[in-house]
Design an enzyme around this catalytic site. Structure first.
Site, PDB file in Angstrom:
ATOM      1  N   ARG A  70      45.790  42.058  34.454  1.00  0.00           N
ATOM      2  CA  ARG A  70      45.521  41.625  33.147  1.00  0.00           C
ATOM      3  C   ARG A  70      45.303  40.351  33.067  1.00  0.00           C
ATOM      4  O   ARG A  70      45.845  39.585  33.583  1.00  0.00           O
ATOM      5  CB  ARG A  70      46.543  42.420  32.124  1.00  0.00           C
ATOM      6  CG  ARG A  70      46.276  43.809  32.025  1.00  0.00           C
ATOM      7  CD  ARG A  70      45.290  44.318  31.423  1.00  0.00           C
ATOM      8  NE  ARG A  70      45.239  45.751  31.150  1.00  0.00           N
ATOM      9  CZ  ARG A  70      44.761  46.752  32.067  1.00  0.00           C
ATOM     10  NH1 ARG A  70      44.331  46.428  33.174  1.00  0.00           N
ATOM     11  NH2 ARG A  70      44.837  47.934  31.644  1.00  0.00           N
TER      12      ARG A  70
ATOM     13  N   GLU B 142      37.240  40.096  27.255  1.00  0.00           N
ATOM     14  CA  GLU B 142      36.109  40.846  27.929  1.00  0.00           C
ATOM     15  C   GLU B 142      35.279  41.529  27.009  1.00  0.00           C
ATOM     16  O   GLU B 142      35.820  42.208  25.773  1.00  0.00           O
ATOM     17  CB  GLU B 142      37.037  41.837  29.021  1.00  0.00           C
ATOM     18  CG  GLU B 142      37.872  41.271  29.914  1.00  0.00           C
ATOM     19  CD  GLU B 142      38.603  42.395  30.820  1.00  0.00           C
ATOM     20  OE1 GLU B 142      37.968  43.349  30.710  1.00  0.00           O
ATOM     21  OE2 GLU B 142      39.472  41.998  31.927  1.00  0.00           O
TER      22      GLU B 142
ATOM     23  N   HIS C 108      35.606  43.070  35.759  1.00  0.00           N
ATOM     24  CA  HIS C 108      36.532  44.075  35.637  1.00  0.00           C
ATOM     25  C   HIS C 108      36.077  45.614  36.097  1.00  0.00           C
ATOM     26  O   HIS C 108      36.097  46.483  35.532  1.00  0.00           O
ATOM     27  CB  HIS C 108      37.042  44.303  34.167  1.00  0.00           C
ATOM     28  CG  HIS C 108      38.408  45.095  34.109  1.00  0.00           C
ATOM     29  ND1 HIS C 108      39.084  44.805  32.881  1.00  0.00           N
ATOM     30  CD2 HIS C 108      38.964  45.914  35.001  1.00  0.00           C
ATOM     31  CE1 HIS C 108      40.206  45.553  33.115  1.00  0.00           C
ATOM     32  NE2 HIS C 108      40.036  46.018  34.183  1.00  0.00           N
TER      33      HIS C 108
END
Length: 318
Positions: A231, A260, A279
């Site tokens: 994370r 994000e 991601h």
């Protein structure tokens, strides 16, 4: 027993859930988490891909909810107030993403060691770099993995297969195959000065938020490489940008960020010693069927009164 399930998975779930729990009632919710019937008696909810606020609102509609399943390993954005306030059992999908994420870590490692970016750019420019390029081996390089859960263990196995030495940390300190030394709690900090590659694979909890900051970056070797597939909030991004800009560490492979999508104006995009990916390390065509199989097996166990797989300690955060 009544389950509330995502309509998006109906074709794949319905027959298998009915086989796993004969006689169970099924309700479905649409892409906006709107149920198709009264759900006041639902005791099982399978979350799908909607935000934390939507989850909170849905759980508030389920006064009888006893079990929540999450289709991901991290539970940080599922521990909403409606879930924490009640005695709701949580299971996650830890393990289903281990293979693709571990492979992605090795992509970062190989890209750095073998200078893949430089070689691809020289190909595009039709430029023969020859012996000008500085390449490294992975054999005997030391990888420090912070977080030896199922993902961390999968990373360790692949790094060991490349002949790397692997040290890692986990809360229990129990041995892990392929890991030469397992450190408990925060003892991983004592290895930062020895590691060639530092991989963050820990869950996001109040204890890990911001735990990798300026002091930890300063403890790394100047030729060391940082990888974060956990994370973004675990790393102090401002400190990392400063360290990368000053050449305090050799570089970083980053798949996760505090914000994000990563804003187009964010300085990480422009740093030449950073490999930014959006991601996607967890993506694989195998994830969806693995998620469904894990959930269906837990439905069978739940109906039979057997212990469930992947029970989360919601107070610990994983």
């Amino acid at each position: 027993m009544k389950l509330l399930l995502p309509e998006a998975l109906r074709a794949e779930l319905e027959a298998r859930v009915r086989a796993a729990a004969p006689g169970a009632d099924l309700a479905w919710y649409d892409d906006h988490a709107r149920p198709d019937q009264d759900v006041s008696d639902v005791d099982v909810l399978m979350r799908w891909w909607f935000d934390a606020q939507t989850l909170n609102g849905l759980v508030e509609q389920l006064p009888s909810l006893r079990w929540l399943h999450i289709p991901r390993a991290g539970v940080d954005n599922s521990l909403v107030s409606a879930v924490m306030a009640r005695d709701i059992l949580i299971t996650n999908s830890a393990g289903i993403h281990a293979a693709p994420i571990a492979e992605f870590v090795m992509l970062y490692v190989l890209d750095h060691a073998k200078q893949a970016g430089l070689l691809r750019s020289s190909q595009a420019e039709r430029r023969w770099v020859g012996r000008q390029v500085q390449l490294a081996e992975l054999t005997d390089k030391l990888m420090l993995i912070i977080g030896l859960g199922q993902i961390g263990q999968a990373i360790a196995a692949r790094a060991a297969a490349f002949g790397m030495r692997v040290v890692g940390s986990r809360r229990s300190g129990a041995p892990v195959p392929g890991v030469s030394r397992v450190l408990a709690d925060g003892a991983w900090r004592q290895m930062l000065g020895e590691a060639d590659y530092v991989v963050i694979a820990a869950p996001l909890t109040p204890q890990t938020r911001g735990m990798f900051g300026a002091a930890e970056l300063a403890a790394m070797r100047p030729d060391a490489y940082l990888i974060n597939i956990a994370r973004g909030e675990i790393v102090d991004e401002a400190a990392l940008i400063d360290a990368l800009g000053r050449g305090q560490i050799a570089g970083a492979g980053l798949d996760v960020f505090s914000t994000e999508p990563l804003p187009a104006e964010h300085p990480l995009w422009g740093l030449p010693n950073v490999f930014v990916t959006p991601h996607v390390s967890w993506l694989s065509p195998e994830i969806r069927p693995r998620t469904i199989s894990l959930f269906v097996e837990n439905v069978r166990r739940y109906a039979a009164g057997e212990p469930l797989r992947n029970i989360v300690d919601k107070h610990a955060g994983y």
